[in-house]
Write an enzyme that holds these catalytic residues in place. Structure first.
Site, PDB file in Angstrom:
ATOM      1  CB  CYS A 134      -0.934   0.065   1.163  1.00  0.00           C
ATOM      2  SG  CYS A 134      -2.045   1.288   1.178  1.00  0.00           S
ATOM      3  CB  CYS A 137      -0.701   2.496   4.057  1.00  0.00           C
ATOM      4  SG  CYS A 137      -2.179   1.869   3.283  1.00  0.00           S
ATOM      5  CG  ASP A 138       3.164   1.316   4.512  1.00  0.00           C
ATOM      6  OD1 ASP A 138       2.709   1.883   5.630  1.00  0.00           O
ATOM      7  OD2 ASP A 138       3.104  -0.021   4.315  1.00  0.00           O
TER       8      ASP A 138
END
Ligand code: FAD
Ligand code: NAP
Length: 313
Positions: A134, A137-138
């Site tokens: 992701c 997300c990261d």
């Protein structure tokens, strides 16, 4: 007993809920184990949903959908479904992760798909410690650093663009030299200055320590190469989430194809009366938000007819 149980709250499940409740079904629950919205909420950019212009994230797109459904009476059961049981009377029992169960006259399965692991050495050990699926997300953890992206499909290319805006450099590592992506996306990839294409290349291993990833060793046509990156993003396709259809002996309660996709007709009905499937897990799914939503609408409308016929002959 529920009129309809919808399993999964992505674009397919939410749209099925909207059409079923707005079309007159009163007792409809959508079982979604996380926040509604589905896998698109992990996408940093969506530019092919009709009528939506400008740059928006998948999360932005999906935020209003649950509220719209709730206005027409869709209930949200925030729980994982473990198994759907076909009962002798033709109804269904929904076995939930909290140990309880509920009966339903009809079911629409909309459980979608989840990211595959690529299967290289170090991937599982370093997952969540530098190996990710992701970028939204990261990606920020690697601001001004170098990262590697693995894969050659739409997801890998689009997420490589996203990361190229945050990171100093992106190595796009792909096992072939052609991509499974729209020509326009490939053109843009080749024009992005800080994305280096590492093609015809396989993964040897991801390595690191207790602090996380330190690098990725790859085998290029010129020999082994060590990419000293702290972040590795794998986008190598998706698995069909069909596990809830398996009975206690591990056999599916409805017909699947060889890849595990649910076989449906043009009404999104499976070979079991009252059991429908919509979105990414059905056969021949284009795997798009708009088609998943379309499937959900088709299934929702046809469930109403199914229940009407069942109750009124
Ligand atoms: P999903 O979105 O997968 O939703 C399934 C839902 O079911 C999930 O919320 C999950 O939590 C829930 N669930 C699963 N199992 C259970 C269970 N047992 N119990 C309870 N709940 C369960 N498409 C586009 O059109 N344009 C794009 O630009 C685009 N970009 C993408 C970028 C990325 C990074 C990814 C991963 C996908 C992208 N797609 C895009 C594809 C699109 O997201 C999917 O086609 C679409 O989300 C499929 O919808 P769905 O409702 O079938 O399934
Ligand atoms: P995908 O299209 O299946 O592509 C997976 C990529 O990963 C392929 O390039 C494949 O290589 C590579 N790969 C597979 N296994 C590998 C392994 N073990 N090691 C290394 N590489 C591996 O998957 P996706 O990109 O996630 O897309 C899934 C679906 O969602 C597609 O239908 C896609 O069109 C759709 N989607 C659409 C959009 C959009 O419309 N904008 C955005 C994202 C996703 P090979 O090519 O050699 O097989």
């Amino acid at each position: 007993m529920l009129d309809l149980a919808i399993i999964g709250g992505g674009p397919a499940g939410l749209t099925a809920g909207l059409y079923a409740t707005r079309g007159g079904l009163n007792n409809v629950t959508m079982f979604e184990m996380g926040m509604p919205g589905g896998q698109i909420t992990g996408s940093s950019e969506i530019e092919n949903y009709p009528g939506v212009t400008g740059e928006i994230t998948g999360m932005d797109l999906m935020i209003p959908w649950p509220e719209q459904c709730q206005r027409f009476g869709l209930k949200h059961g925030m729980v994982e479904v473990k198994r759907i049981e076909l009962k002798a009377d033709g109804n269904f029992t929904i076995h939930k992760g909290d140990g309880t169960s509920e009966d339903a006259m009809s079911v629409i399965v909309c459980t979608g798909s989840t990211p595959k692991r690529a299967g290289f050495k170090g991937e599982d050990e370093l997952f969540g410690k530098g190996v990710s699926t992701c970028a939204t997300c990261d990606g920020f953890f690697y601001k001004n650093k170098e990262v590697a992206v693995i894969g050659g499909g739409d997801t890998a290319l689009e997420e490589a663009f996203y990361l190229s805006n945050i990171c100093a450099k992106v190595y796009l590592v792909h096992r072939r030299d052609t991509f499974r992506s729209a020509p326009n996306t490939i053109k843009r990839l080749k024009e992005t200055a800080n994305i280096e294409l590492v093609l015809n290349t396989t993964i040897v291993e991801a390595y690191g320590d207790a602090m996380g990833v330190n690098g990725l060793k790859v085998m290029t046509p010129e020999g082994e190469r060590d990419l000293q990156v702290p972040g590795i993003f794998t986008f190598v396709g998706m698995n069909v989430n069909n596990g809830i259809l398996m009975d206690e002996e591990g056999k599916s309660i409805c017909a699947l194809n060889d890849s595990g996709n649910v076989i449906v007709d043009l009404k999104m009905q499976t070979n079991i009366p009252g059991l429908f499937a919509a979105g990414d897990l059905r056969i021949d799914a284009p795997k798009q938000v708009v088609s998943a939503a379309g499937d959900g609408a088709v299934a929702g409308v046809n469930v109403i007819t199914y229940i009407d016929d069942k109750l009124n002959g």
